[in-house]
Design an enzyme around this catalytic site. Structure first.
Site, PDB file in Angstrom:
ATOM      1  N   ARG A  44      -0.343-124.624   5.466  1.00 29.65           N
ATOM      2  CA  ARG A  44       0.224-125.048   6.703  1.00 29.65           C
ATOM      3  C   ARG A  44      -0.715-126.179   7.060  1.00 29.65           C
ATOM      4  O   ARG A  44      -1.805-126.355   6.585  1.00 29.65           O
ATOM      5  CB  ARG A  44       0.310-124.038   7.768  1.00 29.65           C
ATOM      6  CG  ARG A  44      -1.123-123.628   8.238  1.00 29.65           C
ATOM      7  CD  ARG A  44      -1.653-124.355   9.607  1.00 29.65           C
ATOM      8  NE  ARG A  44      -2.909-123.705  10.033  1.00 29.65           N
ATOM      9  CZ  ARG A  44      -3.980-124.472   9.635  1.00 29.65           C
ATOM     10  NH1 ARG A  44      -4.046-125.576   8.738  1.00 29.65           N
ATOM     11  NH2 ARG A  44      -5.117-123.901  10.082  1.00 29.65           N
ATOM     12  N   GLU A  50      -5.590-127.482  18.408  1.00 30.68           N
ATOM     13  CA  GLU A  50      -6.752-126.992  17.551  1.00 30.68           C
ATOM     14  C   GLU A  50      -7.763-126.389  18.142  1.00 30.68           C
ATOM     15  O   GLU A  50      -8.222-126.813  19.375  1.00 30.68           O
ATOM     16  CB  GLU A  50      -7.215-128.225  16.912  1.00 30.68           C
ATOM     17  CG  GLU A  50      -7.853-127.893  15.587  1.00 30.68           C
ATOM     18  CD  GLU A  50      -6.639-127.637  14.449  1.00 30.68           C
ATOM     19  OE1 GLU A  50      -6.528-126.593  14.200  1.00 30.68           O
ATOM     20  OE2 GLU A  50      -5.893-128.808  13.876  1.00 30.68           O
ATOM     21  N   HIS A  51      -8.057-125.258  17.734  1.00 30.37           N
ATOM     22  CA  HIS A  51      -9.033-124.223  18.405  1.00 30.37           C
ATOM     23  C   HIS A  51      -8.802-123.703  19.829  1.00 30.37           C
ATOM     24  O   HIS A  51      -9.607-123.868  20.515  1.00 30.37           O
ATOM     25  CB  HIS A  51     -10.341-125.085  18.551  1.00 30.37           C
ATOM     26  CG  HIS A  51     -11.456-125.072  17.209  1.00 30.37           C
ATOM     27  ND1 HIS A  51     -11.898-123.987  16.488  1.00 30.37           N
ATOM     28  CD2 HIS A  51     -11.338-126.120  16.383  1.00 30.37           C
ATOM     29  CE1 HIS A  51     -12.396-124.428  15.345  1.00 30.37           C
ATOM     30  NE2 HIS A  51     -12.200-125.659  15.072  1.00 30.37           N
ATOM     31  N   GLY A 158      -8.631-127.545   5.245  1.00 36.41           N
ATOM     32  CA  GLY A 158      -7.778-127.315   6.461  1.00 36.41           C
ATOM     33  C   GLY A 158      -6.536-127.011   6.373  1.00 36.41           C
ATOM     34  O   GLY A 158      -5.729-127.187   7.441  1.00 36.41           O
ATOM     35  N   SER A 161      -5.708-122.306   2.922  1.00 31.27           N
ATOM     36  CA  SER A 161      -5.086-121.669   1.539  1.00 31.27           C
ATOM     37  C   SER A 161      -5.838-120.246   1.794  1.00 31.27           C
ATOM     38  O   SER A 161      -5.170-119.170   1.082  1.00 31.27           O
ATOM     39  CB  SER A 161      -6.122-122.369   0.409  1.00 31.27           C
ATOM     40  OG  SER A 161      -7.467-122.344   0.514  1.00 31.27           O
ATOM     41  N   ASP A 205      -2.459-119.390  11.727  1.00 28.79           N
ATOM     42  CA  ASP A 205      -2.153-119.696  10.185  1.00 28.79           C
ATOM     43  C   ASP A 205      -1.256-118.218   9.665  1.00 28.79           C
ATOM     44  O   ASP A 205      -0.181-118.971   9.023  1.00 28.79           O
ATOM     45  CB  ASP A 205      -3.307-119.513   9.367  1.00 28.79           C
ATOM     46  CG  ASP A 205      -4.662-120.423  10.126  1.00 28.79           C
ATOM     47  OD1 ASP A 205      -3.968-121.632  10.633  1.00 28.79           O
ATOM     48  OD2 ASP A 205      -5.776-120.324   9.669  1.00 28.79           O
TER      49      ASP A 205
HETATM   50  P1  ADP Z   1      -8.937-123.097   3.796  1.00 25.45           P
HETATM   51  O1  ADP Z   1      -8.302-121.939   4.312  1.00 25.45           O
HETATM   52  O2  ADP Z   1      -8.922-124.134   4.911  1.00 25.45           O
HETATM   53  O3  ADP Z   1      -8.305-123.687   2.753  1.00 25.45           O
HETATM   54  P2  ADP Z   1     -11.209-121.360   3.574  1.00 25.45           P
HETATM   55  O4  ADP Z   1     -12.676-121.582   3.275  1.00 25.45           O
HETATM   56  O5  ADP Z   1     -10.897-120.514   4.763  1.00 25.45           O
HETATM   57  O6  ADP Z   1     -10.631-122.570   3.539  1.00 25.45           O
HETATM   58  O7  ADP Z   1     -10.522-120.738   2.343  1.00 25.45           O
HETATM   59  C1  ADP Z   1     -10.923-120.977   1.034  1.00 25.45           C
HETATM   60  C2  ADP Z   1     -10.986-120.018   0.034  1.00 25.45           C
HETATM   61  O8  ADP Z   1      -9.936-119.081  -0.312  1.00 25.45           O
HETATM   62  C3  ADP Z   1     -11.509-120.512  -1.292  1.00 25.45           C
HETATM   63  O9  ADP Z   1     -13.108-120.751  -1.381  1.00 25.45           O
HETATM   64  C4  ADP Z   1     -11.176-119.194  -2.190  1.00 25.45           C
HETATM   65  O10 ADP Z   1     -12.018-117.969  -2.001  1.00 25.45           O
HETATM   66  C5  ADP Z   1      -9.904-118.741  -1.613  1.00 25.45           C
HETATM   67  N1  ADP Z   1      -8.810-119.347  -2.295  1.00 25.45           N
HETATM   68  C6  ADP Z   1      -8.192-120.457  -1.774  1.00 25.45           C
HETATM   69  N2  ADP Z   1      -7.103-120.729  -2.811  1.00 25.45           N
HETATM   70  C7  ADP Z   1      -7.154-119.978  -3.799  1.00 25.45           C
HETATM   71  C8  ADP Z   1      -6.691-119.505  -4.972  1.00 25.45           C
HETATM   72  N3  ADP Z   1      -5.702-120.331  -5.456  1.00 25.45           N
HETATM   73  N4  ADP Z   1      -7.015-118.654  -5.778  1.00 25.45           N
HETATM   74  C9  ADP Z   1      -8.047-117.826  -5.403  1.00 25.45           C
HETATM   75  N5  ADP Z   1      -8.578-117.992  -4.299  1.00 25.45           N
HETATM   76  C10 ADP Z   1      -8.302-119.042  -3.445  1.00 25.45           C
HETATM   77  P1  NG1 Z   2      -8.447-123.060   9.135  1.00 26.54           P
HETATM   78  O1  NG1 Z   2     -10.136-122.921   9.152  1.00 26.54           O
HETATM   79  O2  NG1 Z   2      -8.146-124.392   9.282  1.00 26.54           O
HETATM   80  O3  NG1 Z   2      -7.723-121.919   8.282  1.00 26.54           O
HETATM   81  C1  NG1 Z   2      -8.922-121.838  11.634  1.00 26.54           C
HETATM   82  C2  NG1 Z   2      -8.313-120.358  11.973  1.00 26.54           C
HETATM   83  C3  NG1 Z   2      -7.107-120.797  13.121  1.00 26.54           C
HETATM   84  C4  NG1 Z   2      -7.486-121.728  14.130  1.00 26.54           C
HETATM   85  C5  NG1 Z   2      -8.056-122.822  13.280  1.00 26.54           C
HETATM   86  C6  NG1 Z   2      -8.503-124.026  14.386  1.00 26.54           C
HETATM   87  C7  NG1 Z   2      -8.763-118.653  10.551  1.00 26.54           C
HETATM   88  C8  NG1 Z   2      -7.846-117.890   9.358  1.00 26.54           C
HETATM   89  N1  NG1 Z   2      -7.908-119.768  10.855  1.00 26.54           N
HETATM   90  O4  NG1 Z   2      -8.175-122.629  10.701  1.00 26.54           O
HETATM   91  O5  NG1 Z   2      -6.763-119.486  13.634  1.00 26.54           O
HETATM   92  O6  NG1 Z   2      -8.310-121.136  15.150  1.00 26.54           O
HETATM   93  O7  NG1 Z   2      -9.264-122.758  12.621  1.00 26.54           O
HETATM   94  O8  NG1 Z   2      -7.487-124.488  15.344  1.00 26.54           O
HETATM   95  O9  NG1 Z   2      -9.531-118.122  11.209  1.00 26.54           O
HETATM   96 MG    MG Z   3      -9.164-120.523   5.916  1.00 24.11          MG
END
Ligand code: ADP
Ligand code: NG1
Ligand code: MG
Length: 421
Positions: A44, A50-51, A158, A161, A205
């Site tokens: 997404r 935000e926040h 952001g 994932s 999310d």
């Molecule tokens: P964001 O949610 O913003 O992308 P996060 O730090 O919250 O960042 O989560 C990223 C983590 O999610 C990665 O470091 C990994 O551990 C896990 N992840 C994301 N995509 C994958 C994938 N395709 N396969 C396995 N793990 C994944």
């Molecule tokens: P990111 O880090 O972009 O997945 C996080 C929080 C959201 C929201 C935003 C800030 C998780 C899984 N997600 O999103 O709930 O607080 O930061 O708006 O903790």
């Molecule tokens: Mg995340």
């Protein structure tokens, strides 16, 4: 029959069919059987808001095409087996019993203790399985799960994932157990499940992951969770760029510190306004107890909270409590004794950002102004959101600020960071 409340059946186009075939091949060569079903969960982008989800306020994200795909089958043994198309995410196997019985605090602390690069990837998956197992009767759940994962959402950018992965694990555990859950229930379970990773996220999310619809953004409101389509101007184009600055939320205290600052700010205002502060958890709670608008809350914050950072001692004294009690009911995570809290700045951001979300959705649906004017106003709101995140919330990064400046210099109507920062 499919209902609006249920997750729709996947209808692969040519491109997706190709990916599914590649994933089937990985699944078959790893497990020597064919997968029995797939789940696909989107990432997404948050347009504005935000926040503020963890403070109870509505946000306006939209789902994107990038996704996490998982091929799944029942395993004859009693283990969870995970293989990933990306070789940097190593094969993992553990017993279902361990996931069921693992104490949430253990899962959380195991994750937090991981290296600064963040928790191992499979822990996001296990959070999802654990969250689902908490609501599915044990006798419905198969003894083991085989899964092959393929994601193309750039991690740590952001675009959430992690929530796509956690939510996919919740969904596939429910489906493999033949336990049907509504989209809203799946979203709620996934939001709680992801908190096992150690961050106290607000649920935006996981909500957009399940409620989002093709072709529109969505206003997500909480308590109770609901989503309303937001039709954006037809000529609006959103470009997502990545700063390449890396910061893992789950291995640092920054995110939870902001959550705690908001909670403390709410409790301090409640106390100053002679309300029972112990029951106040979110900034929306104190607004509701005072019966005023978010705009009015801005003046309340300026009157009640000073600009200098607060020490825990000062907060405890004002609330007429002890540091120990505050740690237990307000901080929910340990911070160093030297930690200070910027209550006024964080609360100002939250109330003003909450007001921007309302305006953003109102302007999007406005019929009395020209398309150009609409775009200009939406862009302004996004840029003001960024300034607030950068200056009041301090969650931007020089690379992100640079990208925002460049976008504006190139003629963008607005630019902002998306996600936690
Ligand atoms: P964001 O949610 O913003 O992308 P996060 O730090 O919250 O960042 O989560 C990223 C983590 O999610 C990665 O470091 C990994 O551990 C896990 N992840 C994301 N995509 C994958 C994938 N395709 N396969 C396995 N793990 C994944
Ligand atoms: P990111 O880090 O972009 O997945 C996080 C929080 C959201 C929201 C935003 C800030 C998780 C899984 N997600 O999103 O709930 O607080 O930061 O708006 O903790
Ligand atoms: Mg995340």
């Amino acid at each position: 029959m499919e209902s609006e409340e249920q997750v729709p059946i996947l209808q692969p186009d040519e491109k997706l069919s190709k990916r599914l075939n590649i994933l089937i091949e990985q699944f078959r060569s790893t497990y020597n059987v064919m997968p029995s079903f797939f789940v696909r969960v989107p990432g997404r982008v948050n347009l504005i808001g935000e926040h503020i989800d963890y403070c109870g306020y509505a946000v306006c994200p939209m789902a994107i095409k990038r996704d996490i795909l998982v091929a799944v089958a029942v395993s004859k043994d009693s283990d969870i087996h995970l293989t990933n198309m990306d070789p940097k995410y190593k094969y993992f196997q553990c017993s279902m019993k361990d996931v069921r019985e693992i104490n949430s605090h253990i899962l959380r602390s195991v994750c937090i203790r991981d290296a600064s690069s963040g928790p191992d990837w499979y822990k996001y998956f296990l959070c999802g399985v654990k969250g689902a197992l908490e609501v599915i009767p044990e006798e419905c759940v198969p003894s083991g799960i085989l899964a092959a994962i393929w994601g193309n959402i750039p991690p740590n950018s952001g675009l959430s994932s992690s929530s796509a992965l956690v939510s996919a694990a919740v969904l596939l555990t429910a489906h493999i157990s033949q336990h049907q859950l509504s989209k809203r229930r799946l979203a709620t379970i996934s939001a709680s499940a992801e908190r096992y990773i150690g961050t106290q996220g607000g649920g935006m999310d996981q909500a957009i992951v399940f409620l989002g619809k093709a072709g529109s953004a969505m206003l997500i409101e909480f308590n109770p969770l609901r989503g309303t389509d937001v039709t954006l101007p037809e000529t609006a184009v959103f470009v997502i760029a990545q700063s390449l600055a890396y910061h893992n939320k789950a291995s640092t205290t920054d995110y939870n510190l902001r959550v705690a600052e908001c909670r403390l700010a709410a409790q301090m205002i409640a106390r100053k306004r002679n309300k029972a502060w112990e029951r106040v958890q979110r900034l929306i709670d104190v607004q509701e107890s005072l019966g005023v608008t978010v705009d009015e809350m801005v003046s309340v914050v300026i009157t009640d909270l000073h600009e200098e950072p607060y020490t825990l001692n000062e907060i405890s004294k004002t609330l007429d409590t002890t540091n120990e009690k505050l740690r237990e009911i307000s901080l929910l995570q340990s911070f160093s004794d030297a930690q200070t809290f910027k209550l006024r700045q964080r609360a100002l951001h939250v109330y003003q950002e909450a007001a921007r979300v309302v305006k953003f959705c109102r302007i999007s649906e406005e019929t009395a102004i020209t398309e150009d004017e609409k775009l200009r106003q939406l862009g302004n709101l996004m840029s003001n959101s960024h300034i607030s995140l950068s200056k009041l919330y301090e969650c931007s990064h020089p690379n992100v600020d640079w990208l925002v400046d460049k976008a504006m210099a190139c003629g963008a109507l607005g630019a902002r960071l998306t996600g936690a920062g």
